[in-house]
Design an enzyme around this catalytic site. Structure first.
Site, PDB file in Angstrom:
ATOM      1  N   HIS A 227      77.012  34.659 151.045  1.00 38.90           N
ATOM      2  CA  HIS A 227      77.511  34.928 149.661  1.00 38.90           C
ATOM      3  C   HIS A 227      77.682  33.541 149.227  1.00 38.90           C
ATOM      4  O   HIS A 227      78.804  33.264 148.562  1.00 38.90           O
ATOM      5  CB  HIS A 227      78.945  35.588 149.625  1.00 38.90           C
ATOM      6  CG  HIS A 227      78.866  36.921 150.305  1.00 38.90           C
ATOM      7  ND1 HIS A 227      78.031  37.822 150.138  1.00 38.90           N
ATOM      8  CD2 HIS A 227      79.689  37.490 151.327  1.00 38.90           C
ATOM      9  CE1 HIS A 227      78.318  38.839 150.833  1.00 38.90           C
ATOM     10  NE2 HIS A 227      79.396  38.889 151.701  1.00 38.90           N
TER      11      HIS A 227
ATOM     12  N   ASP B 154      76.189  43.684 155.878  1.00 38.37           N
ATOM     13  CA  ASP B 154      77.593  43.130 155.498  1.00 38.37           C
ATOM     14  C   ASP B 154      78.559  44.321 155.438  1.00 38.37           C
ATOM     15  O   ASP B 154      78.868  44.773 156.689  1.00 38.37           O
ATOM     16  CB  ASP B 154      77.899  42.471 154.110  1.00 38.37           C
ATOM     17  CG  ASP B 154      78.849  41.740 153.720  1.00 38.37           C
ATOM     18  OD1 ASP B 154      79.819  41.968 154.733  1.00 38.37           O
ATOM     19  OD2 ASP B 154      79.184  41.139 152.638  1.00 38.37           O
TER      20      ASP B 154
HETATM   21 ZN   LIG Z   1      80.951  39.273 155.117  1.00 39.34          ZN
END
Ligand SMILES: [Zn+2]
Length: 474
Positions: free
Chosen positions: A287, A338
């Site tokens: 991210h 994720d």
């Molecule tokens: Zn994560």
């Protein structure tokens, strides 16, 4: 004993090749590749000549490494999609995630992870980096001998047959400025010594098992969860254990995180991390959502990978990642599932391209002149850089790599009209996930004719568990 295959079409390092002979050794590694059959009358390659060669019809592509997963979050997928208030965000979702993390047992985790890993294999992920920060018992005390939560993940990967890079994750503070953990974070706690000792024990055990599908890396939850001095000390310790160890970190997922970092340190998180001089090609930044152009160039310059999980970033309202700019800087990109809101590499890559199209109001944004097919370009890049991020010998069909591959079924309706060069475009842009017919990991078929051997016996216990978790979470 070697096994031999004849692949009708295979995506090799040199591009698509027809009628490829592959020899796979006992460890599940590709020993030799012979692209194109020998000319009539010429010397036949052993892999082709072998009478026992298994013929594989279809388009064979490298399996996709999943560079970022929290398996336990499979237990909340679909259960947090309602509006609590006009202020719902990543931070309110996180409270529901903490509540799940507090009550999950090792047996729950093993079942969730096994089901999840089967789902990953069926959608084309052949290896997974498990970013794991559940370390302690529900009341916050340490496990006495073996860490049952860690063992649950290893057993699940073994049952499913997926390759695993296990990332014990350091998580020591609740925010910048060394804020202590909150009570709901009690299971995440670990001292730096415990962390280094655990990694060292696992790494030395793995050295005795040269051909294992399981390897250990390490992760830092984020800069808000690991003070910078601790991170420096831990990286020194990790480097002395194994200079090649994969290192992962959540880096700039939320704008609020970027602002808190600036308020505390005067720097943005990526800027701060790069300034340490510690980041190199072994690192995977998860991210890097809120990155400046200079930060993206900086990540690319040290050859670290960025893991993008657009399904989760979209689900949590994180923000856009500028994939076009990062790829233009020769950035190394990979994908992950994720939070498990979606477990599908094709969807990650589709939305990587689509969000670039929506922003630029153009098409074919992430392709380039060397590889004009968007699907092929993105699949190959994510497979290669994902394997490097996991520290696994995968991500390509080549001598020396592990035999992790997918077979796309040319007879499936979603593949109608596809040629080899458009097969991955069909998979990604024409709803082609059901076209994944067979999946191999380390030379063993783990999905055959769209079926995994464990899926039927998992279904009822999994449904029961999800029902219980939903009731408890309501
Ligand atoms: Zn994560």
């Amino acid at each position: 004993m070697e096994r031999h295959y004849r692949l009708a079409w295979a995506l090799l390092e040199s591009g698509w090749r027809r009628d490829v002979g592959v020899a796979v050794d006992e460890q599940g590694r590709i020993a030799r590749i012979e692209a194109e059959r020998a000319q009539p009358g010429g010397a036949a390659d052993a892999a082709h000549a072998a009478a026992d060669a298994e013929r594989v019809a279809g388009f064979v592509v490298p399996g996709m490494p999943n560079a970022h997963s929290h398996a336990f979050q499979r237990g909340m997928a679909g259960n947090t999609e309602y509006r609590l208030s006009s202020r719902d965000s990543f931070w309110t979702w996180r409270q529901a995630m903490y509540a799940l993390a507090r009550r999950i047992t090792p047996a729950d985790l093993e079942l969730l992870a096994t089901q999840l890993f089967v789902e990953m294999l069926k959608s084309g992920y052949t290896s997974v980096a498990e970013f794991h920060y559940l370390h302690r018992q529900a009341d916050g005390t340490a496990y006495a001998a073996t860490n049952e939560l860690w063992e649950a993940i290893a057993r699940a990967a073994d049952t499913a047959g997926i390759a695993l890079t296990f990332l014990p994750t350091l998580y020591q503070t609740s925010d910048f400025g060394s804020q202590p953990l909150q009570p709901e974070q009690a299971r995440f706690a670990m001292t730096t010594d415990e962390f280094l000792r655990a990694v060292e024990t696992r790494v030395s055990a793995e050295r005795r098992l040269a051909a294992s599908r399981i390897r250990t890396g390490a992760a830092f939850h984020s800069l808000r969860a690991v003070p910078l001095e601790t991170l420096r000390e831990a990286v020194r310790g990790l480097s002395s254990i194994d200079a090649e160890l994969p290192v992962h970190i959540h880096i700039a997922e939320q704008q609020k995180e970027v602002e808190a970092c600036r308020a505390s340190t005067g720097r943005r998180p990526i800027e701060l991390l790069l300034e340490t001089g510690l980041v190199n090609e072994r690192w995977c930044l998860v991210h890097a959502t809120h990155a400046t152009p200079a930060e993206l160039r900086g990540i690319a310059a040290v050859r670290a990978a960025v893991c993008v999980s657009i399904s989760t970033e979209a689900n949590l309202g994180d923000g856009f990642f500028d994939a076009a700019r990062f790829l233009d800087s020769s950035g190394r990109i990979c994908v992950g599932s994720d939070s498990q809101a979606s477990v599908c590499p094709a969807e990650e890559l589709r939305w990587m391209e689509y969000q670039a199209r929506l922003r630029k109001r153009r098409r074919g944004v992430l392709a380039d002149s060397q590889e004009p097919h968007v699907g092929t370009r993105l699949w190959r890049a994510a497979a290669r850089h994902g394997a490097a991020a996991l520290g696994q010998p995968a991500g390509r069909i080549a001598a020396g790599a592990r035999a992790d591959w997918l077979v796309l079924d040319p007879d499936h309706v979603s593949m109608a009209g596809a040629r080899e060069v458009t097969a991955l475009d069909h998979l990604i842009f024409a709803g082609g996930n059901p076209a994944i017919r067979d999946v191999m990991v380390a030379g063993r078929w783990v999905v055959k004719d769209r079926r995994h051997a464990a899926e039927e016996r998992l279904a009822d216990p999994f449904k029961e568990l999800m029902g219980r978790l939903a009731r408890e979470g309501a």
